[in-house]
Design a protein around this motif. Structure first.
Motif, PDB file in Angstrom:
ATOM      1  N   VAL A 172      -1.461  -5.076   1.761  1.00 51.53           N
ATOM      2  CA  VAL A 172      -2.581  -5.690   1.052  1.00 51.53           C
ATOM      3  C   VAL A 172      -2.089  -6.831   0.182  1.00 51.53           C
ATOM      4  O   VAL A 172      -0.997  -6.772  -0.368  1.00 51.53           O
ATOM      5  CB  VAL A 172      -3.256  -4.571   0.190  1.00 51.53           C
ATOM      6  N   ARG A 173      -2.884  -7.910   0.066  1.00 51.75           N
ATOM      7  CA  ARG A 173      -2.634  -8.943  -0.950  1.00 51.75           C
ATOM      8  C   ARG A 173      -3.641  -8.721  -2.057  1.00 51.75           C
ATOM      9  O   ARG A 173      -4.838  -8.583  -1.798  1.00 51.75           O
ATOM     10  CB  ARG A 173      -2.845 -10.377  -0.399  1.00 51.75           C
TER      11      ARG A 173
ATOM     12  N   THR B 431      -7.630  -8.311   3.181  1.00 48.81           N
ATOM     13  CA  THR B 431      -6.845  -7.066   3.226  1.00 48.81           C
ATOM     14  C   THR B 431      -7.212  -6.099   2.104  1.00 48.81           C
ATOM     15  O   THR B 431      -6.990  -4.896   2.232  1.00 48.81           O
ATOM     16  CB  THR B 431      -5.327  -7.369   3.119  1.00 48.81           C
ATOM     17  N   SER B 432      -7.761  -6.611   1.006  1.00 48.12           N
ATOM     18  CA  SER B 432      -7.892  -5.737  -0.166  1.00 48.12           C
ATOM     19  C   SER B 432      -9.317  -5.299  -0.502  1.00 48.12           C
ATOM     20  O   SER B 432      -9.506  -4.487  -1.409  1.00 48.12           O
ATOM     21  CB  SER B 432      -7.273  -6.412  -1.390  1.00 48.12           C
ATOM     22  N   TYR B 434     -11.173  -3.280   0.986  1.00 53.34           N
ATOM     23  CA  TYR B 434     -11.341  -1.822   1.148  1.00 53.34           C
ATOM     24  C   TYR B 434     -10.758  -1.064  -0.052  1.00 53.34           C
ATOM     25  O   TYR B 434     -11.250  -0.001  -0.413  1.00 53.34           O
ATOM     26  CB  TYR B 434     -10.735  -1.341   2.488  1.00 53.34           C
ATOM     27  N   VAL B 435      -9.719  -1.657  -0.693  1.00 55.99           N
ATOM     28  CA  VAL B 435      -9.161  -1.020  -1.896  1.00 55.99           C
ATOM     29  C   VAL B 435     -10.177  -1.106  -3.040  1.00 55.99           C
ATOM     30  O   VAL B 435     -10.410  -0.136  -3.766  1.00 55.99           O
ATOM     31  CB  VAL B 435      -7.825  -1.679  -2.307  1.00 55.99           C
TER      32      VAL B 435
END
Lengths: 456, 456
Positions: A172-173, B431-432, B434-435
């Motif tokens: 992740v970024r 990428t993030s 979902y976090v």
């Protein structure tokens, strides 16, 4: 079996399972201990992700480790599992002066980063005492800072973007290459200071700062630590933000003297080392202002006249933490209660309290540290043959922590929580620990990332 | 029924359910719209907690609102529910100069805080253009900043501790009153910029900073915006960090002139307003250094000779965002694509790209903003009678956002995401996201806190 699986990911020579090698990864600079099942040296984020996925399948803990210079057991595998020695990921990937940023791998040693930036006239402001060994990864994991945080802030203030391997093995970024953003949750700052419990940092984009044109160091002596503490309150409330403001108590002065007799420190109950930096003319103006405020309570004031003299003073200051252990071979330093932070105006009272504990429990305590941001290091030593010495030290640390929390302070200003301070987390964060646990549970549901830390 | 339940918590006079009153809370300064079921004006965190608990039981959205000056719909109840008008919680609770901090309620208007701090010689550095109306709560919810962030950073850099009501109605403290800490997850920074989707801020402890002794403003003219952008890169990479560095393009210059003919701005393709601050002597030294760098590409340089002249220049700069809407009664400003941030060295290219879009789509775009930290405001206006004007504006905004993301930038540098930019969140944070959703789900499992925002 585990060995083979790990070798398939990082290669044979980057996996250690022999007990003699594992031993080296069973401790850091604190009292915490824990034996890993295996140690690996990953070389890129893909390998880290594969190892984390494997650990997830096997239900094994994963613990990232930088230089192992931590003082709270953060990198110690207290529940066993796989230690990721990040020291091979030590590339400075890009120095981008135009964008005021640098991209690094986590294993870069702090000192090397600043050596690389210096020719460009820039620096990375956080400056831990362990600069010669600690890694940027470890610094980020603990939100480390050091002497110049009073003006420049902590590591947190200089991280723009991170590449992180999450517990599910995804890469992740977290941030942006821009100098500021208001888009999305601040995952970058959530990772900073999370001590490897929420993800493993594999790359960082750091903001850098121009080197100041000039610096000046003022050395002020005081009859006792409380007077020094009062002076710090006066300096800051007068609107002067020094680039560093350090205290050494009489024990610390004595320690420096015995360790390096060439450093000239005055006889005093305490000294403040105050640095101002900036443009040439401003530094003179600010040094005069600092001197004027100090003169109210100081017994003596001296301005370092040369860069060499300043460097020797800072060197002495840097030595002191390590030096205390070498003064008396029978005594050893114990790192508990050693990194407290209190609101500025609580400093004089706190310094007085630490002194009184030292007397009451007959434990020598050397107090020094970054007093300009309220951060004090209390260096306790015990005689190895003293039967209940360790017990008394722990009692003193407990008293210190409780008083710190009572006055609105923090049990760790820059070293981290790790194993050493986890039992104080509920006390310091009585209302919010459950929120931290909710986040930990959401991002690492099986608890594989550095378990047994931070009281989570 | 809802009305009675709310009245039981905050009192009859602090609940509004009449449609004429509700209407006022159905929008902010953006295009977003949404009708609340009720508006309440809480007076303490206990009331906020009780309302959140009630909303949880009823499954109703809860949306906190400051001044309603937001530009992305952050405070608009797009899914209905209860709006919490925080403007009655407007007390400056404590000014604590010794500890370099101030404790405030979220409804304090930004300008009032600095007015209160000024007599002590201190200030709260974030300085949004909306200082006269925006609240500290709104500023924190969006991680706002303003003109001086190039040197002083964003709101995030000044929040030490928050009191927050969580989705479960619990009242939590997130931080510490110390100037730095390495204890626990950084819940403070997680809340800052979360736009009321993770909790409702009911109190904040803010770090304050000494007012600089002196300031100086340099006005440099350029033939076009790209040359101005290149100069900004040169200034920063030369190791000069101005306290402000603003750009006005030719449309912005013209707008200021027509709005207030007494402000003397040069004929130019673009101007930079560069402020340096600090000690008296340093300011002169730094202003000279800035002038020297500017002289390489500028067509003219002028230093504001008096405080009054500086004030008038800044006033003109502050006016420009609002002024554009008043120049031509047939045209209206549309706030989309208006708050982009790019890495510094992408500025010249980005400025050029915006200019080319303006021509291609025949949409006047006034570009201005905090160029020193890569933050550009692109002010688009449309003719109300232009049939496909809105469509063209949205196309231009879409192109701008995509280019920004391509060059590593952010779709919002300081205004927030809210409703207006939520569709770009996946693109900026592939990428993030979902976090972020995992965290949202963990802390607000029933999704009652400001739903329908930030692409969560």
């Amino acid at each position: 079996m585990l060995k083979k699986q790990l070798e398939a990911i990082v290669g044979e020579k980057n996996v250690s399972t022999r007990s003699s090698e594992l031993y080296c990864y069973s401790f850091d600079a604190s009292q915490a201990k824990g034996d890993p099942d295996a140690v690996i040296r990953p070389h890129d984020s893909g390998q880290v992700a594969a190892v984390v996925r494997l650990a997830g399948e096997l239900g094994l803990p994963v613990v990232a480790r930088g230089a192992g210079s931590g003082l709270c057991g953060g990198a110690v595998p207290v529940n066993g599992g796989i230690v990721l020695d990040m020291s091979s990921m030590d590339q400075i990937i890009e120095i981008d002066i135009d964008d005021l940023q640098v991209t690094v791998e986590p294993g870069v040693v702090h000192e090397k980063l600043n050596q690389a930036l210096s020719p460009y006239g820039f620096f990375f402001p956080p400056d831990p005492g362990s600069t010669a060994m600690c890694t940027i990864g470890g610094l980020m994991a603990n939100n480390g800072s050091g002497m110049r945080s009073v003006k420049y802030g902590t590591t947190r203030n200089y991280v723009l973007d991170l590449e992180v391997v999450m517990a599910d093995g995804k890469i992740v970024r977290t941030g942006s290459r821009t100098l500021k953003t208001a888009s999305g949750y601040d995952l970058t700052d959530l990772m900073i200071g999370s001590e490897g419990t929420l993800g493993i940092i594999t790359q960082a984009v750091l903001r850098i700062h121009p080197l100041p044109r000039a610096r000046s160091v003022i050395l002020a002596s005081f009859d006792n630590t409380a007077l020094a503490g009062k002076t710090v309150v006066k300096i800051l409330s007068a609107g002067i933000i020094p680039s560093a403001c350090e205290i050494l108590d009489s024990t610390a002065i004595e320690t420096v003297r015995r360790y390096d007799p060439t450093v000239e420190l005055p006889d005093a109950g305490a000294i403040l080392l105050i640095e101002v930096d900036g443009m040439q003319n401003a530094v003179k103006e600010e040094a005069d202002a600092v001197g004027k405020v100090c003169s109210e309570l100081a017994s003596g004031i001296k301005v370092a006249s040369t860069a060499d003299e300043s460097a020797r003073l800072w060197n002495a200051r840097r030595l002191v933490g390590a030096a205390i252990s070498r003064i008396d071979p029978k005594r050893t330093r114990v790192y508990v209660g050693e990194d407290i932070g209190v609101p500025i105006k609580e400093l004089p009272g706190m310094l007085e309290y630490v002194r009184s504990l030292s007397e009451e429990f007959n434990i020598p305590i050397m107090t020094y540290g970054h007093i300009g941001d309220g951060n004090l290091h209390t260096g306790m030593t015990i005689d190895m043959l003293d039967e209940n010495g360790m017990e008394r030290v722990n009692t003193v640390a407990d008293r210190i922590y409780r008083r710190v929390i009572d006055v609105g302070g923090t049990v760790s200003a820059e070293h981290g929580v790790g194993k050493a301070r986890e039992s104080y987390m509920e006390l310091e964060h009585p209302t919010s620990m459950y929120v931290m646990r909710q986040i930990k549970k959401a991002l690492d549901p099986h608890g594989i990332l550095n378990p047994g830390k931070m009281g989570l």
